[in-house]
Design a protein around this motif. Sequence first.
Motif, PDB file in Angstrom:
ATOM      1  N   UNK A  77       1.329  -1.471  -0.304  1.00 15.24           N
ATOM      2  CA  UNK A  77       0.477   0.084  -0.263  1.00 15.24           C
ATOM      3  C   UNK A  77       0.874   1.447  -0.233  1.00 15.24           C
ATOM      4  N   UNK A  78       2.282   1.161   1.034  1.00 14.53           N
ATOM      5  CA  UNK A  78       2.866   2.329   1.026  1.00 14.53           C
ATOM      6  C   UNK A  78       3.550   2.467  -0.800  1.00 14.53           C
ATOM      7  N   UNK A  79       3.977   1.185  -1.459  1.00 10.57           N
ATOM      8  CA  UNK A  79       4.216   1.438  -2.376  1.00 10.57           C
ATOM      9  C   UNK A  79       3.810   2.028  -3.432  1.00 10.57           C
ATOM     10  N   UNK A  80       2.323   1.478  -3.627  1.00 11.56           N
ATOM     11  CA  UNK A  80       0.906   2.239  -4.321  1.00 11.56           C
ATOM     12  C   UNK A  80       1.160   3.742  -4.378  1.00 11.56           C
ATOM     13  N   UNK A  81       0.851   4.406  -2.902  1.00 13.17           N
ATOM     14  CA  UNK A  81       1.191   6.078  -2.433  1.00 13.17           C
ATOM     15  C   UNK A  81       2.180   6.564  -3.244  1.00 13.17           C
ATOM     16  N   UNK A  82       3.165   5.842  -3.138  1.00 15.18           N
ATOM     17  CA  UNK A  82       4.745   6.281  -3.251  1.00 15.18           C
ATOM     18  C   UNK A  82       4.712   7.203  -4.905  1.00 15.18           C
ATOM     19  N   UNK A  83       3.967   5.481  -5.766  1.00 12.95           N
ATOM     20  CA  UNK A  83       4.110   5.520  -6.581  1.00 12.95           C
ATOM     21  C   UNK A  83       3.555   6.630  -7.499  1.00 12.95           C
ATOM     22  N   UNK A  84       2.016   6.908  -6.717  1.00 14.70           N
ATOM     23  CA  UNK A  84       0.859   7.351  -7.098  1.00 14.70           C
ATOM     24  C   UNK A  84       1.331   9.501  -7.239  1.00 14.70           C
ATOM     25  N   UNK A  85       1.761   9.354  -5.947  1.00 17.06           N
ATOM     26  CA  UNK A  85       2.814  10.766  -5.561  1.00 17.06           C
ATOM     27  C   UNK A  85       3.731  11.103  -6.279  1.00 17.06           C
ATOM     28  N   UNK A  86       5.446  10.533  -6.206  1.00 13.16           N
ATOM     29  CA  UNK A  86       5.766  10.974  -6.625  1.00 13.16           C
ATOM     30  C   UNK A  86       6.076  11.324  -8.036  1.00 13.16           C
ATOM     31  N   UNK A  87       7.181  11.853  -8.451  1.00 12.33           N
ATOM     32  CA  UNK A  87       7.638  11.677 -10.233  1.00 12.33           C
ATOM     33  C   UNK A  87       8.665  12.675  -9.920  1.00 12.33           C
ATOM     34  N   UNK A  88       9.492  12.177 -10.460  1.00 11.47           N
ATOM     35  CA  UNK A  88      11.006  13.012 -10.396  1.00 11.47           C
ATOM     36  C   UNK A  88      11.738  15.013  -9.527  1.00 11.47           C
ATOM     37  N   UNK A  89      10.533  15.299  -9.893  1.00 15.86           N
ATOM     38  CA  UNK A  89      10.365  16.865  -9.723  1.00 15.86           C
ATOM     39  C   UNK A  89       9.911  17.610  -8.351  1.00 15.86           C
ATOM     40  N   UNK A  90       8.828  15.742  -7.851  1.00 15.08           N
ATOM     41  CA  UNK A  90       8.876  16.285  -6.224  1.00 15.08           C
ATOM     42  C   UNK A  90       9.217  15.643  -4.831  1.00 15.08           C
ATOM     43  N   UNK A  91      10.602  15.027  -5.772  1.00 17.08           N
ATOM     44  CA  UNK A  91      10.883  14.657  -4.543  1.00 17.08           C
ATOM     45  C   UNK A  91      12.138  15.411  -4.131  1.00 17.08           C
ATOM     46  N   UNK A  92      12.153  15.871  -2.513  1.00 17.20           N
ATOM     47  CA  UNK A  92      13.713  16.807  -2.312  1.00 17.20           C
ATOM     48  C   UNK A  92      13.574  16.410  -1.017  1.00 17.20           C
ATOM     49  N   UNK A  93      14.351  16.930  -0.381  1.00 13.77           N
ATOM     50  CA  UNK A  93      14.424  16.689   0.962  1.00 13.77           C
ATOM     51  C   UNK A  93      15.567  17.879   0.968  1.00 13.77           C
ATOM     52  N   UNK A  94      15.244  19.169   0.789  1.00 16.12           N
ATOM     53  CA  UNK A  94      16.266  20.550   1.398  1.00 16.12           C
ATOM     54  C   UNK A  94      16.596  20.523   2.529  1.00 16.12           C
ATOM     55  N   UNK A  95      15.550  20.858   3.841  1.00 16.54           N
ATOM     56  CA  UNK A  95      15.473  21.187   4.620  1.00 16.54           C
ATOM     57  C   UNK A  95      16.218  19.908   5.459  1.00 16.54           C
ATOM     58  N   UNK A  96      16.251  18.540   5.187  1.00 14.94           N
ATOM     59  CA  UNK A  96      17.190  17.732   5.657  1.00 14.94           C
ATOM     60  C   UNK A  96      18.546  17.821   5.534  1.00 14.94           C
ATOM     61  N   UNK A  97      18.899  17.913   4.022  1.00 14.77           N
ATOM     62  CA  UNK A  97      20.475  18.054   3.953  1.00 14.77           C
ATOM     63  C   UNK A  97      20.596  19.730   4.194  1.00 14.77           C
ATOM     64  N   UNK A  98      20.109  20.722   4.456  1.00 15.67           N
ATOM     65  CA  UNK A  98      20.168  22.553   4.827  1.00 15.67           C
ATOM     66  C   UNK A  98      20.502  22.012   6.793  1.00 15.67           C
ATOM     67  N   UNK A  99      19.417  20.943   7.530  1.00 13.90           N
ATOM     68  CA  UNK A  99      19.903  20.857   8.704  1.00 13.90           C
ATOM     69  C   UNK A  99      21.376  19.110   9.066  1.00 13.90           C
ATOM     70  N   UNK A 100      22.018  18.615   7.870  1.00 13.25           N
ATOM     71  CA  UNK A 100      22.280  17.879   7.942  1.00 13.25           C
ATOM     72  C   UNK A 100      22.315  16.676   8.849  1.00 13.25           C
TER      73      UNK A 100
END
Length: 676
Positions: A550-573
Motif C-alpha cells: 500500500x505504501x508503494x502504491x501511494x509513493x508511485x502515485x505521489x512521487x515524480x522526479x520533480x517532487x522528491x526533494x529533501x532540502x530541509x533535511x540536507x540543510x540541517x545536516x
Amino acid sequence: MSGICGIIRFDEKPVKKEEIQKMLDVTKIHGYDAEGIWIDGSVGLGHKMLCTTPESLHEKQPLIGEDDNLVLVADARLDNRTELIEKLDRKETNFDKVTDADLILWSYQKWGNNCPSYFNGDFAFAIWNNKENKLFVSRDRFGIRQFYYYYNKEILIFATYIEPIFSSGFLKRVVDIQSVKKYIKFSALDRTESFFEEIKRLPSSNWMTISKNQFKVARYWYPEKIQTNTTLSLDEAAKKFSILFHNAVKASLRSSHPVSVELSGGLDSSSIYSIAISMNMTQPFAAHTMQHKGLPSDETYYIEQLEKKFKSDILKFDINEIDFKKHNLSNFYSKFPDSPQRGNFIEFVMKNRILAKRGVRVIITGIGADEVLGGDDSFMLQYLKNLKFVRLFKTLRCIGRRAQSRSIFIKYIFSLFFVDPLKESINKIIKYVQSKRFFKNNFDKSTLDLEEIELDKEVDNNYIELFGLDFLSPRFSYWIDFNALQNYSNDGIEVRHPFFDTKLVEFIISLPPEYLHHCGKYKNILKLAMNGIVPDKVLYRNNKTSLVPGIKLQMKKIFTDSNIYHQNLIYLKLLKKETSKHLTSQYFSGKIMTKDLLKLWVVSNLENWLKLKKGNIRMLASMKKDSDIKKYTKPKVKNLGKIGSKTKYGKSKSGSDGTSSTYYNPGHDSGFGGAS
C-alpha cells in the motif's frame, strides 16, 4: 471527542475572550456541535464539542461546579459510568442525563488528585480551582487523548492540539531540531516532548497541578506493580478474558451517532466485529475495510469469510480509486501540522472523510492488540533454565517479528552464565548493540549514509531504556499520539480501541506470561476466547500481510522526479545530498530495496512536514554558532493591557441569559473537514 484549550495568567493580567476564541477557531473538528468560553479575570477556558455519546447530547462545557468553585473542560469518554455513579453515591434520579463531564467533576470533588485512577476510558481534562487558584490536569493511561501545553512562571497555555497554542500569540513557532533528530533515530519522541520548542505534552497515566508557585507532575497508574495471578488455569483465564473483552467492545459501541468497525481481515479487528454482531446490540453499527485489489496486501478473502459467517455486507473502499496526486503530502501536512506521519496514512484519511460525510462519528479499531497481547519476554528465561528448548524455539519463532527478540534472547543466555558483578557490564554492551540495531533498523548507514545523529549521552541511554524489556513500555503510546489520532480528529470522528480497556489490560498483565504464547501460539489467549466466534479461516490464519504494498502504491502515485526533494533535511545536516540523490535514483530505476523504500517514505514525509516551517527551521539552524546562540532570546510574553476585572461572557445555547459560557451551533457542513 472534543477540543479543549485555556490560558492561565499567573501574572494576574486579564485573559481576553478574543484570545480563547482564536484558539477555538483553529481547533479543527469537522461538524462540531457547540463551543463554550469561560472567562474570569486572569483565567480563560474554551471547549469545542463533538457529541459522540447519548449523554454528551445534554452536555455543556466549560462546566461550572455546583458551588461555582470548580470549572471543567474535558475531552473525555468514560466507560465505567455505572461503577462510578455507585462509588460517588450521588442521589441523582435521572442518570441518563448525567454526563461524563459531571462524573469527572464529582470525582475530583470526592477524590481530589486521585480521581483519574477511578476512570476507565479515554480522557484529557483540566479543572480550574477558584479558591486555591490552581489547575488540575490529567490524561488517560494510554495517551489516546492529547494534552499539549506551554508554561512559564507568568503564563500557562494548553490545548488538545498544538496549533491553538501558537494561535494565542504568546510564543513563536520554532521547530525543535533535537526532537526531529530523536524522531529520525528512534521513530518516536519522549512522552513529554513535541516537535516544537517550548511545547510539552503531559505524559499518559499522569496528572499535573499548576499554580503560581507550584508545578507538579505525577503518575497515577503503575502496571509494573500488578502481581501475577497463578490461581487461574489457561481455560479459566480465557473465559475471564472473553467476559472482559465483550464488556470492552460493548462499551465502545455506546454512541449517539453511527458507528463503524474498521476491519483489516486480521484476528484483532475481526474479533471486535464478531463480538459486536454476536451480542445483538440495539446500537446499530456497520463495518468497513480498505481493499488492496491486485496487491499482495489485499485482505478481501478474509473479509468475505466474515460476511459469509454473519450474512452481512461490509463497506469496501478500494485503494486504487484514491486520487493520491490531489491528496499529496503537502496538502496533507497543511491540515495536519502537529507531527510527521508514517505508514499508509493517506488511505485512512481519505476513507475517514467519506465515512464522516455519511454521518459516522465513531470508528472502532483493533489497535492495541499487538502491544497488549504481545506478552512479556521474561518467561523465555524459565524455558531456557528448565531446558524446554522446543517450547522456547516455538515461542521465539512466533514473536520473532518483534524488533528486539534476538537481543533479549542473548541477554537471557548471558544472565544464566555470568555472576551478578558482570551483569552491569554485559547490560551496557547489550544497550550499545541495541542502540546500533535501532539506528540500523530505521536508517541503515550502510545504505542510507545518513549523518550520525548526535544526542546527549544521557538522553541516548534513556531512549534505549524505553525500548527495553518493560512490558507496556511507553512506545505503543507514541503510535497513538503521532498517528492514529492525527488520522481521525480533523474529520470529526472519534476513534476507540477496545484492546486498551483498562480492566482488560490489567487482567492481561496479571496472567502468567506463557499464557499469551502457549505452545508457541501468538496471541493464544485471544484465540482461545474467540474460538467458535471468529470464522476459523481468520482465527487460524498463519500469515499477516504487510503494509508495504500500500505504501508503494501511494509513493508511485505521489512521487515524480520533480517532487522528491529533501532540502530541509540536507540543510540541517540530517541527510547527505548524495544520499538523497542515490535514494531517488534507485527509486525511479525500480531497483530500490524494500527497507530503503520505507526509509525514503519516512524522510519524504518528514521533509514535507518541515517544509511548512521553513523559516523557523532556518532561524534555528543558524543558531549552531555560539555567537548566534548568545544573541537569541526567547520571545517575551506580550502585554495585553488592562481590561475590567473578572469579566464573564455568555448566553446559553437556547438563548436564555447565562453568566459563564457562550454556546452556539454552527450547523453541519456537508463537505469534508480537514484537507480538501
